[in-house]
Write an enzyme that holds these catalytic residues in place. Structure first.
Site, PDB file in Angstrom:
ATOM      1  N   HIS A  32     -38.811 -22.324 -32.400  1.00 36.18           N
ATOM      2  CA  HIS A  32     -39.918 -22.020 -33.310  1.00 36.18           C
ATOM      3  C   HIS A  32     -40.750 -20.917 -32.672  1.00 36.18           C
ATOM      4  O   HIS A  32     -41.291 -21.075 -31.579  1.00 36.18           O
ATOM      5  CB  HIS A  32     -40.752 -23.276 -33.607  1.00 36.18           C
ATOM      6  CG  HIS A  32     -40.181 -24.088 -34.735  1.00 36.18           C
ATOM      7  ND1 HIS A  32     -40.510 -25.400 -34.976  1.00 36.18           N
ATOM      8  CD2 HIS A  32     -39.306 -23.723 -35.720  1.00 36.18           C
ATOM      9  CE1 HIS A  32     -39.848 -25.818 -36.063  1.00 36.18           C
ATOM     10  NE2 HIS A  32     -39.106 -24.828 -36.514  1.00 36.18           N
ATOM     11  N   ASP A  44     -40.360 -25.135 -29.373  1.00 35.99           N
ATOM     12  CA  ASP A  44     -41.435 -24.586 -30.211  1.00 35.99           C
ATOM     13  C   ASP A  44     -42.424 -23.899 -29.269  1.00 35.99           C
ATOM     14  O   ASP A  44     -43.082 -24.557 -28.454  1.00 35.99           O
ATOM     15  CB  ASP A  44     -42.100 -25.718 -31.018  1.00 35.99           C
ATOM     16  CG  ASP A  44     -43.206 -25.196 -31.942  1.00 35.99           C
ATOM     17  OD1 ASP A  44     -43.994 -24.339 -31.507  1.00 35.99           O
ATOM     18  OD2 ASP A  44     -43.293 -25.675 -33.093  1.00 35.99           O
ATOM     19  N   GLU A  63     -37.441 -32.322 -31.574  1.00 32.09           N
ATOM     20  CA  GLU A  63     -38.490 -31.386 -31.168  1.00 32.09           C
ATOM     21  C   GLU A  63     -39.570 -32.077 -30.326  1.00 32.09           C
ATOM     22  O   GLU A  63     -40.317 -32.905 -30.854  1.00 32.09           O
ATOM     23  CB  GLU A  63     -39.139 -30.788 -32.431  1.00 32.09           C
ATOM     24  CG  GLU A  63     -40.275 -29.845 -32.131  1.00 32.09           C
ATOM     25  CD  GLU A  63     -40.788 -29.121 -33.377  1.00 32.09           C
ATOM     26  OE1 GLU A  63     -40.610 -29.642 -34.493  1.00 32.09           O
ATOM     27  OE2 GLU A  63     -41.379 -28.039 -33.224  1.00 32.09           O
ATOM     28  N   ARG A 105     -50.716 -20.358 -32.563  1.00 25.13           N
ATOM     29  CA  ARG A 105     -49.872 -20.685 -33.718  1.00 25.13           C
ATOM     30  C   ARG A 105     -49.968 -19.642 -34.833  1.00 25.13           C
ATOM     31  O   ARG A 105     -49.535 -19.886 -35.958  1.00 25.13           O
ATOM     32  CB  ARG A 105     -50.161 -22.093 -34.262  1.00 25.13           C
ATOM     33  CG  ARG A 105     -48.869 -22.772 -34.666  1.00 25.13           C
ATOM     34  CD  ARG A 105     -48.973 -24.220 -35.042  1.00 25.13           C
ATOM     35  NE  ARG A 105     -47.658 -24.830 -34.846  1.00 25.13           N
ATOM     36  CZ  ARG A 105     -47.349 -26.090 -35.109  1.00 25.13           C
ATOM     37  NH1 ARG A 105     -48.270 -26.899 -35.588  1.00 25.13           N
ATOM     38  NH2 ARG A 105     -46.155 -26.549 -34.895  1.00 25.13           N
ATOM     39  N   GLU A 147     -50.009 -34.303 -30.819  1.00 25.35           N
ATOM     40  CA  GLU A 147     -49.148 -34.720 -31.934  1.00 25.35           C
ATOM     41  C   GLU A 147     -48.213 -35.874 -31.604  1.00 25.35           C
ATOM     42  O   GLU A 147     -47.728 -36.554 -32.507  1.00 25.35           O
ATOM     43  CB  GLU A 147     -48.349 -33.521 -32.455  1.00 25.35           C
ATOM     44  CG  GLU A 147     -49.261 -32.431 -32.981  1.00 25.35           C
ATOM     45  CD  GLU A 147     -48.520 -31.339 -33.736  1.00 25.35           C
ATOM     46  OE1 GLU A 147     -47.509 -31.625 -34.382  1.00 25.35           O
ATOM     47  OE2 GLU A 147     -48.976 -30.189 -33.650  1.00 25.35           O
ATOM     48  N   GLU A 168     -42.376 -20.438 -37.239  1.00 26.98           N
ATOM     49  CA  GLU A 168     -43.183 -21.541 -37.763  1.00 26.98           C
ATOM     50  C   GLU A 168     -44.612 -21.281 -37.271  1.00 26.98           C
ATOM     51  O   GLU A 168     -44.953 -21.597 -36.125  1.00 26.98           O
ATOM     52  CB  GLU A 168     -42.674 -22.886 -37.258  1.00 26.98           C
ATOM     53  CG  GLU A 168     -43.443 -24.055 -37.878  1.00 26.98           C
ATOM     54  CD  GLU A 168     -43.070 -25.386 -37.248  1.00 26.98           C
ATOM     55  OE1 GLU A 168     -42.510 -26.235 -37.954  1.00 26.98           O
ATOM     56  OE2 GLU A 168     -43.352 -25.579 -36.049  1.00 26.98           O
ATOM     57  N   HIS A 219     -46.055 -25.322 -29.101  1.00 26.33           N
ATOM     58  CA  HIS A 219     -46.211 -26.567 -28.326  1.00 26.33           C
ATOM     59  C   HIS A 219     -46.017 -26.273 -26.830  1.00 26.33           C
ATOM     60  O   HIS A 219     -46.736 -26.808 -25.984  1.00 26.33           O
ATOM     61  CB  HIS A 219     -45.194 -27.615 -28.775  1.00 26.33           C
ATOM     62  CG  HIS A 219     -45.362 -28.053 -30.203  1.00 26.33           C
ATOM     63  ND1 HIS A 219     -46.546 -28.540 -30.705  1.00 26.33           N
ATOM     64  CD2 HIS A 219     -44.492 -28.082 -31.242  1.00 26.33           C
ATOM     65  CE1 HIS A 219     -46.390 -28.836 -31.988  1.00 26.33           C
ATOM     66  NE2 HIS A 219     -45.161 -28.569 -32.344  1.00 26.33           N
TER      67      HIS A 219
HETATM   68  C1  LER Z   1     -42.787 -29.204 -36.615  1.00 27.32           C
HETATM   69  O1  LER Z   1     -41.777 -28.297 -36.409  1.00 27.32           O
HETATM   70  C2  LER Z   1     -43.866 -29.044 -35.644  1.00 27.32           C
HETATM   71  O2  LER Z   1     -43.867 -28.171 -34.827  1.00 27.32           O
HETATM   72  C3  LER Z   1     -44.939 -29.992 -35.706  1.00 27.32           C
HETATM   73  O3  LER Z   1     -46.038 -29.526 -34.987  1.00 27.32           O
HETATM   74  C4  LER Z   1     -45.352 -30.319 -37.099  1.00 27.32           C
HETATM   75  O4  LER Z   1     -46.285 -31.308 -37.035  1.00 27.32           O
HETATM   76 MN    MN Z   2     -42.263 -26.758 -34.577  1.00 26.22          MN
END
Ligand code: LER
Ligand code: MN
Length: 280
Positions: free
Chosen positions: A222, A196, A163, A228, A169, A257, A199
């Site tokens: 995600h 995701d 990912e 989020r 992060e 998520e 992100h």
């Molecule tokens: C995990 O799937 C994720 O998206 C991260 O941001 C978790 O820290």
């Molecule tokens: Mn994620």
């Protein structure tokens, strides 16, 4: 491609369940109670549950098997993030013992998921470069780890999901297409990529375009809005993203998520409503 006989796309609606109460406030929709989580997910019409646990030795396998039998749900994936958040393990730590522990933690998570035909996800356990660890060194360690773990996943009959994360992060891969090129260079084909949408909202110029160009590696999604929160509570333009997922014939998980906002059950309901709006 992607459209089933019922007129539904072959994508699967999935919802995250965290069994780690100390991480309350993190981006998971259902919390704490396995039986309740499965009951709610099944009643609302989800196909699968994505599990976030402290690790592979969680002592839940009997209860988990019961819940899977009772509800008919599947496990979408297992998250490995607790390896970093609770145990400080990453694949790119300067300390070789920590890197070795990180590898064995993920190997065990792959085995845990494989019991349920579910892939493991490497997100925060990728770590970051900095200090004594150059970017080149960190990328080499990550590459070696994914080669080894990807082959391990293949032997266990599952895939491994890598990912890309936003810049706050990690500093390894923030863009989906950079991660695609990185995966192109691996010799294992046991690794796929996670898009995701939270992100990607931070990093991509055009989320749909990136997914389209990098469709060859897409293995998991995600599903979260710009902030989020569950899809529908933010400002991401989801229509072109959903359209692209249909066009490329994506048949994997659309897994929520997101924060349990304003509360778990409302977040779960909002998610399944959004899933139906965009994918059925
Ligand atoms: C995990 O799937 C994720 O998206 C991260 O941001 C978790 O820290
Ligand atoms: Mn994620």
């Amino acid at each position: 491609m992607g459209l089933g006989s019922q007129g539904c796309w072959f994508m699967k609606s999935c919802i995250t369940l965290s069994l780690v109460p100390s991480l309350k406030g993190g981006p998971w929709i259902l919390w704490d109670d396995l039986a309740d989580g499965f009951k709610n997910a099944a009643q609302m019409g989800f196909d699968m549950v994505e599990l976030f646990t402290e690790g592979p030795e969680t002592g839940i396998s009997n209860e988990l098997k019961n819940q899977l039998n009772e509800t008919g749900l599947g496990i979408a994936a297992v998250g490995t993030g607790a390896g970093k958040v609770l145990n400080g393990l990453t694949l790119t730590d300067k300390n070789p013992d920590i890197r070795t522990h990180a590898l064995s933690f993920i190997r065990e998570m792959i085995d845990f998921g494989a019991e349920y035909n579910a892939p493991a996800i490497i997100g925060s356990m990728q770590g970051a470069y900095g200090g004594e660890v150059s970017r080149e060194k960190a990328i080499t360690w990550l590459q070696q780890s994914l080669e080894e773990l990807g082959e391990h996943a293949i032997r266990q009959g599952v895939s491994l999901i890598y990912e890309p994360l936003n810049r706050y992060e990690t500093n390894l891969f923030n863009h989906y297409l950079d991660a695609c090129e990185f995966l192109d260079q691996l010799s294992t084909n046991g690794v796929s990529l996670l898009a995701d949408l939270f992100h990607m909202n931070i990093e991509e110029t055009d989320i749909a375009e990136s997914i389209k160009k990098g469709a060859r590696h897409l293995g998991h999604v995600h599903f979260a809005d710009s902030n989020r929160k569950p899809v529908g509570y933010g400002h991401t333009n989801m229509e072109p993203v959903a359209q692209t997922l249909k066009e490329i014939g994506y048949e994997g998980c659309i897994s929520a998520e997101a924060f349990a906002w304003p509360d778990s059950l409302t977040a779960a309901q909002k998610t399944i409503d959004s899933y139906k709006k965009y994918f059925t």
